[in-house]
Design a protein around this motif. Sequence first.
Motif, PDB file in Angstrom:
ATOM      1  N   MET A   1       0.837  -1.200   0.000  1.00 60.49           N
ATOM      2  CA  MET A   1       0.000   0.000   0.000  1.00 60.49           C
ATOM      3  C   MET A   1       0.867   1.241   0.000  1.00 60.49           C
ATOM      4  O   MET A   1       1.868   1.311   0.705  1.00 60.49           O
ATOM      5  CB  MET A   1      -0.910   0.010   1.240  1.00 60.49           C
ATOM      6  N   ASP A   2       0.484   2.237  -0.790  1.00 62.80           N
ATOM      7  CA  ASP A   2       1.204   3.519  -0.822  1.00 62.80           C
ATOM      8  C   ASP A   2       1.021   4.219   0.513  1.00 62.80           C
ATOM      9  O   ASP A   2      -0.104   4.510   0.924  1.00 62.80           O
ATOM     10  CB  ASP A   2       0.643   4.372  -1.969  1.00 62.80           C
ATOM     11  N   MET A   3       2.152   4.470   1.240  1.00 65.69           N
ATOM     12  CA  MET A   3       2.077   5.071   2.566  1.00 65.69           C
ATOM     13  C   MET A   3       1.404   6.439   2.534  1.00 65.69           C
ATOM     14  O   MET A   3       0.752   6.852   3.490  1.00 65.69           O
ATOM     15  CB  MET A   3       3.478   5.191   3.160  1.00 65.69           C
ATOM     16  N   GLY A   4       1.562   7.141   1.377  1.00 63.00           N
ATOM     17  CA  GLY A   4       0.962   8.466   1.293  1.00 63.00           C
ATOM     18  C   GLY A   4      -0.556   8.401   1.280  1.00 63.00           C
ATOM     19  O   GLY A   4      -1.239   9.348   1.654  1.00 63.00           O
ATOM     20  N   ASN A   5      -1.098   7.248   0.814  1.00 60.55           N
ATOM     21  CA  ASN A   5      -2.555   7.094   0.741  1.00 60.55           C
ATOM     22  C   ASN A   5      -3.091   6.190   1.853  1.00 60.55           C
ATOM     23  O   ASN A   5      -4.211   5.707   1.773  1.00 60.55           O
ATOM     24  CB  ASN A   5      -2.945   6.509  -0.619  1.00 60.55           C
ATOM     25  N   GLN A   6      -2.271   5.917   2.888  1.00 57.77           N
ATOM     26  CA  GLN A   6      -2.682   5.026   3.972  1.00 57.77           C
ATOM     27  C   GLN A   6      -3.862   5.606   4.729  1.00 57.77           C
ATOM     28  O   GLN A   6      -3.906   6.802   5.007  1.00 57.77           O
ATOM     29  CB  GLN A   6      -1.505   4.787   4.921  1.00 57.77           C
ATOM     30  N   HIS A   7      -4.797   4.744   5.053  1.00 57.37           N
ATOM     31  CA  HIS A   7      -6.010   5.171   5.750  1.00 57.37           C
ATOM     32  C   HIS A   7      -5.635   5.751   7.121  1.00 57.37           C
ATOM     33  O   HIS A   7      -4.739   5.247   7.799  1.00 57.37           O
ATOM     34  CB  HIS A   7      -6.963   3.984   5.919  1.00 57.37           C
ATOM     35  N   ALA A   8      -6.334   6.804   7.519  1.00 53.28           N
ATOM     36  CA  ALA A   8      -6.044   7.488   8.782  1.00 53.28           C
ATOM     37  C   ALA A   8      -6.183   6.548   9.984  1.00 53.28           C
ATOM     38  O   ALA A   8      -5.452   6.668  10.967  1.00 53.28           O
ATOM     39  CB  ALA A   8      -6.966   8.697   8.945  1.00 53.28           C
ATOM     40  N   SER A   9      -7.119   5.593   9.893  1.00 55.82           N
ATOM     41  CA  SER A   9      -7.322   4.656  11.007  1.00 55.82           C
ATOM     42  C   SER A   9      -6.116   3.734  11.183  1.00 55.82           C
ATOM     43  O   SER A   9      -5.730   3.387  12.304  1.00 55.82           O
ATOM     44  CB  SER A   9      -8.589   3.822  10.772  1.00 55.82           C
ATOM     45  N   ILE A  10      -5.517   3.317  10.047  1.00 54.34           N
ATOM     46  CA  ILE A  10      -4.319   2.468  10.116  1.00 54.34           C
ATOM     47  C   ILE A  10      -3.166   3.250  10.747  1.00 54.34           C
ATOM     48  O   ILE A  10      -2.419   2.729  11.586  1.00 54.34           O
ATOM     49  CB  ILE A  10      -3.919   1.971   8.714  1.00 54.34           C
ATOM     50  N   THR A  11      -3.012   4.497  10.355  1.00 55.46           N
ATOM     51  CA  THR A  11      -1.965   5.348  10.934  1.00 55.46           C
ATOM     52  C   THR A  11      -2.163   5.488  12.441  1.00 55.46           C
ATOM     53  O   THR A  11      -1.208   5.401  13.218  1.00 55.46           O
ATOM     54  CB  THR A  11      -1.977   6.736  10.273  1.00 55.46           C
ATOM     55  N   ALA A  12      -3.408   5.701  12.856  1.00 58.22           N
ATOM     56  CA  ALA A  12      -3.711   5.836  14.290  1.00 58.22           C
ATOM     57  C   ALA A  12      -3.408   4.543  15.036  1.00 58.22           C
ATOM     58  O   ALA A  12      -2.860   4.555  16.149  1.00 58.22           O
ATOM     59  CB  ALA A  12      -5.170   6.233  14.476  1.00 58.22           C
TER      60      ALA A  12
ATOM     61  N   ASP B   1     -12.155   3.867  14.263  1.00 55.36           N
ATOM     62  CA  ASP B   1     -13.249   3.652  13.312  1.00 55.36           C
ATOM     63  C   ASP B   1     -12.740   2.823  12.129  1.00 55.36           C
ATOM     64  O   ASP B   1     -11.801   3.216  11.435  1.00 55.36           O
ATOM     65  CB  ASP B   1     -13.771   5.003  12.813  1.00 55.36           C
ATOM     66  N   THR B   2     -13.348   1.651  11.920  1.00 59.69           N
ATOM     67  CA  THR B   2     -12.909   0.774  10.816  1.00 59.69           C
ATOM     68  C   THR B   2     -13.480   1.219   9.478  1.00 59.69           C
ATOM     69  O   THR B   2     -13.023   0.735   8.432  1.00 59.69           O
ATOM     70  CB  THR B   2     -13.337  -0.671  11.084  1.00 59.69           C
ATOM     71  N   ASP B   3     -14.446   2.082   9.517  1.00 56.64           N
ATOM     72  CA  ASP B   3     -15.038   2.625   8.281  1.00 56.64           C
ATOM     73  C   ASP B   3     -15.573   1.506   7.381  1.00 56.64           C
ATOM     74  O   ASP B   3     -15.596   1.635   6.154  1.00 56.64           O
ATOM     75  CB  ASP B   3     -13.991   3.461   7.530  1.00 56.64           C
ATOM     76  N   GLY B   4     -15.921   0.380   8.048  1.00 51.61           N
ATOM     77  CA  GLY B   4     -16.487  -0.744   7.305  1.00 51.61           C
ATOM     78  C   GLY B   4     -15.493  -1.507   6.463  1.00 51.61           C
ATOM     79  O   GLY B   4     -15.885  -2.373   5.663  1.00 51.61           O
ATOM     80  N   LYS B   5     -14.219  -1.223   6.626  1.00 51.25           N
ATOM     81  CA  LYS B   5     -13.189  -1.871   5.798  1.00 51.25           C
ATOM     82  C   LYS B   5     -12.620  -3.093   6.531  1.00 51.25           C
ATOM     83  O   LYS B   5     -12.201  -3.009   7.682  1.00 51.25           O
ATOM     84  CB  LYS B   5     -12.074  -0.882   5.459  1.00 51.25           C
TER      85      LYS B   5
END
Length: 452
Positions: free
Chosen positions: A1-12, A57-61
Amino acid sequence: MDMGNQHASITALQEIQRKVKDTEKKVSTFSGLSNDPEYKKLENALLRHLFDIESIDTDGKGHILQARKRATEETERILKELENNANHPCRLEIENIFKEAQRLVAQQMTPFFGGGKGIPEEFEEGIQNILMRLTQVKTEGKSSLRKARYRTLTKVLCVQEILENCLKKTILSLPLSTEAHPSVSKINSVMCEVNKTRWSLIRLLVGVNDHETYRHLSCVLSGLMADLDALDVSGHTEVRNYRKEVVEEINGLLKYLDEEEEAQMTSSYDLAQNQSIIKIEELRKRMKEIKSVVLERFHNLSDIHMGTKSELQGLIAQLDEVSAGRNPCIREARRRAVVEVQAVIMYIDLREALERRQHAGDQLNTEHASHAAVWRVLSNLSELQKDVLSFDGKRADKNYMILEELITKQLLALDAIDSQGDECTKAARKQAVKFANNILSYLDMKTDEWEY
């Protein structure tokens, strides 16, 4: 996965997991109990991390849901590890032994503090017994248990040494008259405070002093040292020497405060890095190499026994020179290494005696029957000792129980031999019984899973 486009929840989640890893380092070396403030602090931190993870928040993913689940399981595992560290049976055993030290000190403090002369022999024996039992507590290679045992040993050793030092000098010694010099009165006053601090330190070390802290005692002693340094005693040798003695008393107590701080450092309880332990292990390695050669050639040791025994005796001499300091764990490691070497020497001695006996020929025809019976048992014991030297299992192993039973049978066989008044047989049987018991003790030591 492109780190620049990583989901905010994963970063958290990754940020929380980084904090969890930092907490895990503290958990792995936590050596206290569940009622310690540090336990509550670590527990609350992990529970807070769990709450933060569940709040993501998993955002349903699906991949975020799986990442959150893994983070939750990892945090719960560390929380369980913290609980296990605080309630481990060996940790509780250490605490129970320490409580005995507390009771022992509490019973003896009042008469000694009140001016009693000397320390009762049963008190000294009690402290020694506590130290020995602490060294025998298993740590299973866990940092938390090694740290708990080391810290407890440090405290009890400090108490022992402080009390031993009290026997070497007169407490509250006031050697000079206040008329000798104006500073004597102040030195006397400082000495009185030093003695009070000594007893406060002992009570603090064993955890029966809730009104003091190590930091406060350190400040008190440093203040007393400053008071002594401010005195002008130039030109008065006796007064200067008296002040020097009191300064040494203060430095001695400060040393124990420093040791308490050292006991909290990881490096201090990691005895695998201790130079004395490293030396002991080097000598044990050489002993094992010699033992391997001896066991391979057990049918004919006559060609190698002289040089082999000399080298083994040299290993014992080198072990005797290993410095154990005041650490009973190192002393125990050294003692066990010596016993291992002695077991090989004992085996060689018996094999050599049996070989000489085989070549005795006609001399055995006049031998008393009971004496010959003892030698038959010794021959059996020699074979069993070879198996014991080779054994590398645990007490629960079937082979351990078989060896123990066979050696016990040889002891019973010795007990059944009637010497019929023959003094030579009596002496031989006594030695054989001792030999058999030594083998049993060695087997027991090999399998008690002790570790420094």
